[in-house]
Scaffold this active site. Structure first.
Site, PDB file in Angstrom:
ATOM      1  N   PRO A   1     -11.768  13.385   3.960  1.00 53.90           N
ATOM      2  CA  PRO A   1     -12.249  12.221   3.196  1.00 53.90           C
ATOM      3  C   PRO A   1     -13.746  12.247   2.867  1.00 53.90           C
ATOM      4  CG  PRO A   1     -11.652  11.594   5.435  1.00 53.90           C
ATOM      5  CD  PRO A   1     -11.228  12.996   5.260  1.00 53.90           C
TER       6      PRO A   1
ATOM      7  N   LYS B   1     -12.104  11.755  -2.203  1.00 59.06           N
ATOM      8  CA  LYS B   1     -11.251  12.254  -3.285  1.00 59.06           C
ATOM      9  C   LYS B   1      -9.771  11.918  -3.123  1.00 59.06           C
ATOM     10  CE  LYS B   1     -14.513  13.960  -5.609  1.00 59.06           C
ATOM     11  NZ  LYS B   1     -14.936  12.741  -6.293  1.00 59.06           N
TER      12      LYS B   1
HETATM   13  P1  FAS Z   1       0.256   7.317   1.265  1.00 55.97           P
HETATM   14  O1  FAS Z   1       0.381   8.122   2.528  1.00 55.97           O
HETATM   15  O2  FAS Z   1      -0.819   6.291   1.161  1.00 55.97           O
HETATM   16  O3  FAS Z   1       1.621   6.554   0.989  1.00 55.97           O
HETATM   17  C1  FAS Z   1       2.869   7.191   1.213  1.00 55.97           C
HETATM   18  C2  FAS Z   1       3.895   6.110   1.470  1.00 55.97           C
HETATM   19  O4  FAS Z   1       5.171   6.724   1.616  1.00 55.97           O
HETATM   20  C3  FAS Z   1       3.613   5.367   2.768  1.00 55.97           C
HETATM   21  O5  FAS Z   1       3.628   3.978   2.551  1.00 55.97           O
HETATM   22  C4  FAS Z   1       4.747   5.804   3.700  1.00 55.97           C
HETATM   23  O6  FAS Z   1       5.158   4.785   4.568  1.00 55.97           O
HETATM   24  C5  FAS Z   1       5.844   6.139   2.702  1.00 55.97           C
HETATM   25  N1  FAS Z   1       6.816   7.105   3.219  1.00 55.97           N
HETATM   26  C6  FAS Z   1       6.574   8.217   3.934  1.00 55.97           C
HETATM   27  N2  FAS Z   1       7.730   8.851   4.229  1.00 55.97           N
HETATM   28  C7  FAS Z   1       8.734   8.125   3.674  1.00 55.97           C
HETATM   29  C8  FAS Z   1      10.139   8.248   3.632  1.00 55.97           C
HETATM   30  N3  FAS Z   1      10.747   9.275   4.227  1.00 55.97           N
HETATM   31  N4  FAS Z   1      10.858   7.300   2.979  1.00 55.97           N
HETATM   32  C9  FAS Z   1      10.238   6.253   2.364  1.00 55.97           C
HETATM   33  N5  FAS Z   1       8.888   6.070   2.371  1.00 55.97           N
HETATM   34  C10 FAS Z   1       8.154   7.008   3.025  1.00 55.97           C
HETATM   35  N6  FAS Z   1      -8.957   8.887   1.150  1.00 55.97           N
HETATM   36  C11 FAS Z   1     -10.213   8.592   0.759  1.00 55.97           C
HETATM   37  O7  FAS Z   1     -10.533   8.791  -0.426  1.00 55.97           O
HETATM   38  N7  FAS Z   1     -11.130   8.087   1.662  1.00 55.97           N
HETATM   39  C12 FAS Z   1     -10.794   7.846   2.976  1.00 55.97           C
HETATM   40  O8  FAS Z   1     -11.619   7.400   3.774  1.00 55.97           O
HETATM   41  C13 FAS Z   1      -9.492   8.122   3.423  1.00 55.97           C
HETATM   42  N8  FAS Z   1      -9.104   7.874   4.719  1.00 55.97           N
HETATM   43  C14 FAS Z   1      -7.823   8.196   5.126  1.00 55.97           C
HETATM   44  C15 FAS Z   1      -7.382   7.971   6.451  1.00 55.97           C
HETATM   45  C16 FAS Z   1      -6.076   8.316   6.852  1.00 55.97           C
HETATM   46  C17 FAS Z   1      -5.628   8.076   8.287  1.00 55.97           C
HETATM   47  C18 FAS Z   1      -5.194   8.899   5.933  1.00 55.97           C
HETATM   48  C19 FAS Z   1      -3.804   9.302   6.360  1.00 55.97           C
HETATM   49  C20 FAS Z   1      -5.612   9.111   4.617  1.00 55.97           C
HETATM   50  C21 FAS Z   1      -6.923   8.752   4.204  1.00 55.97           C
HETATM   51  N9  FAS Z   1      -7.361   8.941   2.886  1.00 55.97           N
HETATM   52  C22 FAS Z   1      -8.605   8.655   2.459  1.00 55.97           C
HETATM   53  C23 FAS Z   1      -6.489   9.462   1.904  1.00 55.97           C
HETATM   54  C24 FAS Z   1      -5.627   8.321   1.434  1.00 55.97           C
HETATM   55  O9  FAS Z   1      -6.435   7.323   0.896  1.00 55.97           O
HETATM   56  C25 FAS Z   1      -4.645   8.918   0.495  1.00 55.97           C
HETATM   57  O10 FAS Z   1      -5.267   9.757  -0.452  1.00 55.97           O
HETATM   58  C26 FAS Z   1      -3.834   7.869  -0.196  1.00 55.97           C
HETATM   59  O11 FAS Z   1      -3.269   7.048   0.774  1.00 55.97           O
HETATM   60  C27 FAS Z   1      -2.795   8.600  -1.044  1.00 55.97           C
HETATM   61  O12 FAS Z   1      -1.852   7.691  -1.380  1.00 55.97           O
HETATM   62  P2  FAS Z   1      -0.301   8.114  -1.436  1.00 55.97           P
HETATM   63  O13 FAS Z   1      -0.179   9.424  -2.101  1.00 55.97           O
HETATM   64  O14 FAS Z   1       0.388   6.923  -1.983  1.00 55.97           O
HETATM   65  O15 FAS Z   1       0.119   8.365   0.082  1.00 55.97           O
HETATM   66  C1  PHB Z   2     -14.622   4.459   2.863  1.00 55.94           C
HETATM   67  O1  PHB Z   2     -13.565   4.319   3.545  1.00 55.94           O
HETATM   68  O2  PHB Z   2     -15.318   3.488   2.492  1.00 55.94           O
HETATM   69  C2  PHB Z   2     -15.045   5.855   2.491  1.00 55.94           C
HETATM   70  C3  PHB Z   2     -14.390   6.932   3.067  1.00 55.94           C
HETATM   71  C4  PHB Z   2     -14.782   8.219   2.735  1.00 55.94           C
HETATM   72  C5  PHB Z   2     -15.837   8.401   1.840  1.00 55.94           C
HETATM   73  C6  PHB Z   2     -16.481   7.314   1.266  1.00 55.94           C
HETATM   74  C7  PHB Z   2     -16.082   6.024   1.603  1.00 55.94           C
HETATM   75  O3  PHB Z   2     -16.233   9.661   1.524  1.00 55.94           O
END
Ligand code: FAS
Ligand code: PHB
Length: 394
Positions: free
Chosen positions: A293, A297
């Protein structure tokens, strides 16, 4: 049940895809294994690129984002105890980013879907995908103790890194590329005013830190911690004390601490699946790729995957053309790898790697010193952070 597109996952990818398809008159059903409240409770991304802002506007859900989101024209890089601002707006000819939490994006998309009376099946258990190598794919799931089936034309795997869709692709047809980082991000959300009006990315010998925000009264902070750490080991006080040790004197003095309303540790990895299409099943968002993160992106890549996929499906129905679905994977991967590279590079620059020894810290500080004193170096950071245009061509 019959629909045109079965979307697996009601995170930002699935919800945005459903909304863009609905705007084009295409029917889609979303299957989500959790409850809506659970999905909203996951605290994740915070920074939106202009391309994502434009897509949310196109989907008709941008109103609250423009009212409540915070437009940022730059961010600070803190190293050797001093802060230096990267003026993104100047370096990119006027581009900015928007600070607006993923939770709020998800809420806006959920509300729009409910208002339109569109079908999202929450707590759908044991979702399975079938016959996606044919023109008649199917999805089965369990709900309220009964088995259900959905027949469709396409399956959109928007089910995140641990989802069922990528796992269902034939192993012979898929290549996965992965790099796992030797640390995690301990994140805290607190109802305290942000320490600075823009984000602060910290390179400290004690480890990376990030000062982010959600509003003028809600802050988001991160600390690099060893992968062996458990969130229970970190009291709020311990978190604030360590954050202060990684900040500069001005930020340390201004920091307002308070009780955490969310605290979690996220692992960091770079991960890409090739290809992203398997017959009538497509992967979008975290189902197909993960970025550390650091470069903010993850959510933005998911949005652009969904834009390419929605265009391809709309073209299939409206123009009876398959060129969009045939080029979907290649178009996404070109952008994905650019974002993977920036996220990996920025992570490597800002985090502490003990295995690299004292010289590792010195080399990072030398690169940071170059970046903040070189317009070309700073512009490279700025143009990657604000995000590449949707179709950057080369
Ligand atoms: P998601 O994972 O958000 O959504 C997938 C959905 O599918 C979930 O609701 C899940 O419950 C569901 N699902 C899974 N398996 C299934 C099944 N078998 N049947 C039905 N449903 C199912 N990005 C940033 O830019 N900045 C950050 O700080 C950041 N922090 C993050 C922290 C964590 C812990 C994680 C895991 C990701 C983080 N990300 C961050 C990335 C995050 O923001 C993702 O890019 C974003 O959630 C992507 O969205 P989706 O592709 O919708 O995936
Ligand atoms: C945020 O969660 O606000 C966040 C996370 C990762 C970044 C910037 C902002 O690089």
């Amino acid at each position: 049940m019959r629909t045109q597109v079965a979307i697996i996952g009601a995170g930002p990818s699935g919800l945005l895809l459903g909304q863009l398809l609905h705007k084009a008159g295409i029917d889609a059903v979303i299957l989500e294994r959790q409850t809506g409240d659970y999905v909203l409770g996951r605290i994740r991304a915070g920074v939106l690129e202009q391309v994502t802002i434009d897509l949310l506007d196109e989907a008709g859900v941008g109103q609250r984002m423009h009212q409540e989101g915070l437009v940022h024209g730059g961010f600070d890089m803190l190293f050797k105890g001093e802060r230096h601002r990267i003026d993104m707006n100047k370096l990119t000819g006027g581009k900015n980013v928007m600070v607006y939490g993923q939770t709020e994006v998800t809420r806006d998309l959920m509300d729009a879907r409910a208002t339109a009376g569109l079908t999202t099946i929450y707590e759908a258990a044991n979702v399975a995908v079938h016959d996606f190598d044919s023109a008649k794919p199917r999805v089965t799931y369990e709900k309220d103790g009964k088995q259900h089936e959905i027949t469709c034309d396409f399956i959109a795997g928007c089910d995140g890194f641990h989802g069922v869709c990528r796992a269902s692709a034939p192993r012979s047809a898929i290549k996965e590329f992965e790099k796992v980082y030797p640390f995690g991000w301990l994140g805290v959300l607190s109802d305290t005013p942000p320490v600075h009006e823009e984000l602060i990315y910290v390179n400290s010998p004690r480890g990376f830190a990030l000062c982010s925000q959600r509003s003028e009264t809600r802050s988001r902070y991160y600390l690099q911690v060893p992968l062996t750490d458990k969130v229970e080991q970190w009291s709020d006080q311990a978190f604030w004390d360590e954050l202060k040790l990684r900040l500069d004197p001005e930020a340390r003095a201004k920091l307002v601490t308070g009780p955490s309303i969310e605290k979690s540790i996220a692992p960091l990895r770079s991960f890409v699946t090739e290809p992203l299409r398997f017959g009538r099943m497509f992967l979008a968002g975290d189902a197909g790729h993960i970025v550390p993160p650091t470069g903010a992106k993850g959510l933005n890549l998911a949005a652009t995957d969904v834009k390419y996929l929605s265009n391809a499906i709309i073209e299939f129905y409206q123009d009876k053309s398959e060129s969009g679905i045939d080029s979907y994977s290649e178009r996404c991967l070109k952008r994905i790898w650019r974002a993977e590279r920036f996220s990996w590079w920025f992570t490597s620059l800002m985090h502490n790697f003990p295995e690299n020894g004292a010289i590792g810290q010195k080399l990072q500080e030398a690169e940071l010193d170059y970046i903040i004193h070189s317009e070309a170096g700073a512009r490279s950071v700025a143009e990657n952070y604000v995000g590449l245009p949707l179709d950057f061509g080369h």
